[in-house]
Design a protein around this motif. Structure first.
Motif, PDB file in Angstrom:
ATOM      1  N   ASP A 262       1.239  -0.958  -0.046  1.00 29.42           N
ATOM      2  CA  ASP A 262      -0.191  -0.106   0.034  1.00 29.42           C
ATOM      3  C   ASP A 262       0.222   1.065  -0.275  1.00 29.42           C
ATOM      4  O   ASP A 262       0.186   2.654  -0.500  1.00 29.42           O
ATOM      5  CB  ASP A 262      -0.825  -0.112   1.324  1.00 29.42           C
ATOM      6  CG  ASP A 262      -1.789  -0.882   0.781  1.00 29.42           C
ATOM      7  OD1 ASP A 262      -2.533  -1.770   0.260  1.00 29.42           O
ATOM      8  OD2 ASP A 262      -2.944  -1.639   2.412  1.00 29.42           O
ATOM      9  N   GLU A 263       1.974   1.277   0.666  1.00 28.72           N
ATOM     10  CA  GLU A 263       2.925   2.263   0.552  1.00 28.72           C
ATOM     11  C   GLU A 263       3.384   2.332  -1.031  1.00 28.72           C
ATOM     12  O   GLU A 263       4.067   3.931  -1.052  1.00 28.72           O
ATOM     13  CB  GLU A 263       3.823   1.744   1.485  1.00 28.72           C
ATOM     14  CG  GLU A 263       3.235   1.477   2.879  1.00 28.72           C
ATOM     15  CD  GLU A 263       2.940   3.325   3.665  1.00 28.72           C
ATOM     16  OE1 GLU A 263       3.169   4.302   3.003  1.00 28.72           O
ATOM     17  OE2 GLU A 263       1.539   2.998   4.476  1.00 28.72           O
ATOM     18  N   LEU A 264       3.676   1.747  -1.608  1.00 24.23           N
ATOM     19  CA  LEU A 264       4.863   2.044  -2.876  1.00 24.23           C
ATOM     20  C   LEU A 264       4.239   1.751  -4.447  1.00 24.23           C
ATOM     21  O   LEU A 264       2.862   1.074  -4.191  1.00 24.23           O
ATOM     22  CB  LEU A 264       5.572   0.421  -3.185  1.00 24.23           C
ATOM     23  CG  LEU A 264       6.846  -0.199  -1.953  1.00 24.23           C
ATOM     24  CD1 LEU A 264       7.682  -1.582  -2.253  1.00 24.23           C
ATOM     25  CD2 LEU A 264       8.005   1.087  -2.606  1.00 24.23           C
ATOM     26  N   GLY A 265       4.407   3.033  -4.804  1.00 25.45           N
ATOM     27  CA  GLY A 265       3.828   3.051  -6.206  1.00 25.45           C
ATOM     28  C   GLY A 265       4.098   1.905  -7.097  1.00 25.45           C
ATOM     29  O   GLY A 265       4.840   0.571  -6.948  1.00 25.45           O
ATOM     30  N   GLU A 266       3.566   1.424  -8.308  1.00 30.95           N
ATOM     31  CA  GLU A 266       3.095   0.621  -8.734  1.00 30.95           C
ATOM     32  C   GLU A 266       4.512   0.748  -9.664  1.00 30.95           C
ATOM     33  O   GLU A 266       4.776  -1.141  -9.795  1.00 30.95           O
ATOM     34  CB  GLU A 266       2.162   0.753 -10.133  1.00 30.95           C
ATOM     35  CG  GLU A 266       1.879   0.071 -11.182  1.00 30.95           C
ATOM     36  CD  GLU A 266       0.398  -0.129 -11.676  1.00 30.95           C
ATOM     37  OE1 GLU A 266       1.180  -0.697 -12.807  1.00 30.95           O
ATOM     38  OE2 GLU A 266      -0.292   0.803 -11.463  1.00 30.95           O
ATOM     39  N   ARG A 269       7.389  -1.689  -6.986  1.00 30.77           N
ATOM     40  CA  ARG A 269       6.570  -1.914  -6.928  1.00 30.77           C
ATOM     41  C   ARG A 269       7.068  -3.834  -8.048  1.00 30.77           C
ATOM     42  O   ARG A 269       7.196  -4.891  -7.657  1.00 30.77           O
ATOM     43  CB  ARG A 269       5.129  -2.596  -6.559  1.00 30.77           C
ATOM     44  CG  ARG A 269       4.547  -2.538  -5.604  1.00 30.77           C
ATOM     45  CD  ARG A 269       2.991  -2.824  -4.580  1.00 30.77           C
ATOM     46  NE  ARG A 269       2.231  -2.251  -5.766  1.00 30.77           N
ATOM     47  CZ  ARG A 269       1.012  -1.221  -6.005  1.00 30.77           C
ATOM     48  NH1 ARG A 269       1.460  -0.139  -5.774  1.00 30.77           N
ATOM     49  NH2 ARG A 269       0.332  -0.999  -7.232  1.00 30.77           N
ATOM     50  N   ALA A 270       6.619  -3.601  -9.731  1.00 33.42           N
ATOM     51  CA  ALA A 270       6.467  -4.138  -9.842  1.00 33.42           C
ATOM     52  C   ALA A 270       8.571  -3.918 -10.448  1.00 33.42           C
ATOM     53  O   ALA A 270       8.930  -5.110 -10.929  1.00 33.42           O
ATOM     54  CB  ALA A 270       6.743  -3.606 -12.065  1.00 33.42           C
ATOM     55  N   ALA A 271       9.217  -3.008 -10.494  1.00 29.20           N
ATOM     56  CA  ALA A 271      10.968  -4.304 -10.560  1.00 29.20           C
ATOM     57  C   ALA A 271      11.254  -4.804  -9.477  1.00 29.20           C
ATOM     58  O   ALA A 271      11.781  -5.393  -9.523  1.00 29.20           O
ATOM     59  CB  ALA A 271      11.241  -2.026  -9.938  1.00 29.20           C
ATOM     60  N   ILE A 272      10.779  -4.271  -8.105  1.00 26.90           N
ATOM     61  CA  ILE A 272      10.737  -5.054  -7.180  1.00 26.90           C
ATOM     62  C   ILE A 272      10.356  -7.331  -7.737  1.00 26.90           C
ATOM     63  O   ILE A 272      11.583  -8.274  -7.589  1.00 26.90           O
ATOM     64  CB  ILE A 272      10.435  -5.253  -5.564  1.00 26.90           C
ATOM     65  CG1 ILE A 272      10.936  -3.761  -5.432  1.00 26.90           C
ATOM     66  CG2 ILE A 272      10.757  -6.328  -4.603  1.00 26.90           C
ATOM     67  CD1 ILE A 272      10.514  -3.536  -3.704  1.00 26.90           C
TER      68      ILE A 272
END
Length: 324
Positions: A262-266, A269-272
């Motif tokens: 909920d805290e990270l941008g899309e 998140r995709a990069a991780i």
């Protein structure tokens, strides 16, 4: 963790076979100097060396020895002749092991009839091999007296995963010992806090134990705290000795991502997720997605993840996650 300093009084106390420190104590007057132990691990471990055979009063050089199955049990004998060193060794080992309670781990010399951790040959009296599943006399006594203490053979530390696992266990065991040895002893809060900060490490190593230990700590008033803690650590440490598969690491990292979603941008998140998938395919080492997770945790300042030792189980300078 409080012992990540290089100063002598802060390093973690770990035992080691003296020949691995470069001391010329072997039966032929030589040594088996481990430069990894003295040059890398010694920055974080305060090694205490011991040679059971020299400690028992034997000289160097001395006759080569092996374990022999007899009617009186397993004996430590010279490979040539019939000299029996068992009583001499047993007397030293019994006394010496009791002085090692403060150690957080031990690195042993492989194939030794005194220090070998496993796969030591036991001979029949006619000279033929009877079995290959023994431990050296000192190693057996050490592991019997301190079953929770991480013990490893130096040669096995050449295996990236075994090395990483051993070092991780030493740091965890040190945390537990400091918790239980502090003034006033173990408290309910101390036990819960320990479980909390090592929770994701436990999940990665063994999901079954992870699921079992949570309920064990759910009601700390139904039994004496010492009994609960004893049951807990005797399940926890063996679980930590289990190797972590890449799939188990991925599962654990995805659990961590749940706290960040909920805290990270899309894009973040995709990069991780991209690097977690690359790790699972064997294209990058564990350090790559783990570094991204640590950076994300710092960015969003998620307080629960900040306590998780899974993210930093030992000093980064050891480079252990660069190779697993």
């Amino acid at each position: 963790m409080g012992r990540h300093s290089d100063s002598d009084d802060q390093r973690i106390p770990v035992g080691i076979s003296a020949c691995l420190m470069g001391r010329e104590v072997r039966h032929d007057g030589g040594h088996k100097h481990s430069r990894y132990c003295t040059g890398v691990l010694a920055r974080y471990f305060r090694f205490r060396s011991l040679c059971p055979e020299m400690g028992a009063g034997l000289s160097t050089p001395r006759p080569a020895m092996h374990l022999v199955e007899t009617d009186d049990g397993v004996r430590l004998k010279a490979t040539r002749g019939d000299r029996d060193f068992t009583a001499l060794m047993d007397g030293f080992v019994t006394e010496a092991v009791e002085r090692l309670a403060d150690l957080r781990g031990f690195v042993l010399m492989a194939k030794s009839p005194s220090c070998g951790m496993e796969r030591i040959r036991v001979y029949r009296e006619d000279g033929e091999v009877a079995r290959r599943d023994a431990s050296g006399l000192f190693a057996a006594a050490l592991m019997d007296r301190f079953p929770l203490m991480p013990v490893e053979e130096e040669g096995r530390l050449n295996d990236d995963r075994l090395r990483e696992n051993f070092v991780e266990r030493v740091f965890v065991y040190d945390d537990w010992c400091r918790l239980t040895e502090r003034e006033g002893g173990l408290t309910a809060k101390g036990l819960i806090d320990f479980h909390s900060r090592h929770k994701f490490q436990l999940l990665a190593h063994c999901q079954a134990t992870y699921r079992r230990l949570g309920p064990l700590l759910a009601d700390l008033k139904k039994r004496p705290l010492a009994d609960i803690a004893d049951d807990y650590i005797h399940a926890f440490m063996p679980a930590m000795a289990k190797r972590i598969s890449p799939g188990a690491h991925v599962n654990t990292m995805l659990h961590l991502m749940g706290f960040l979603r909920d805290e990270l941008g899309e894009q973040d998140r995709a990069a991780i997720h991209e690097q977690i998938d690359a790790y699972l395919r064997g294209e990058v080492p564990l350090v790559v997605p783990m570094t991204m997770l640590r950076a994300a945790q710092s960015k969003v300042e998620q307080p629960y993840l900040a306590t998780q030792q899974y993210l930093r189980p030992y000093p980064d300078a050891l480079g252990l996650r660069n190779r697993v």
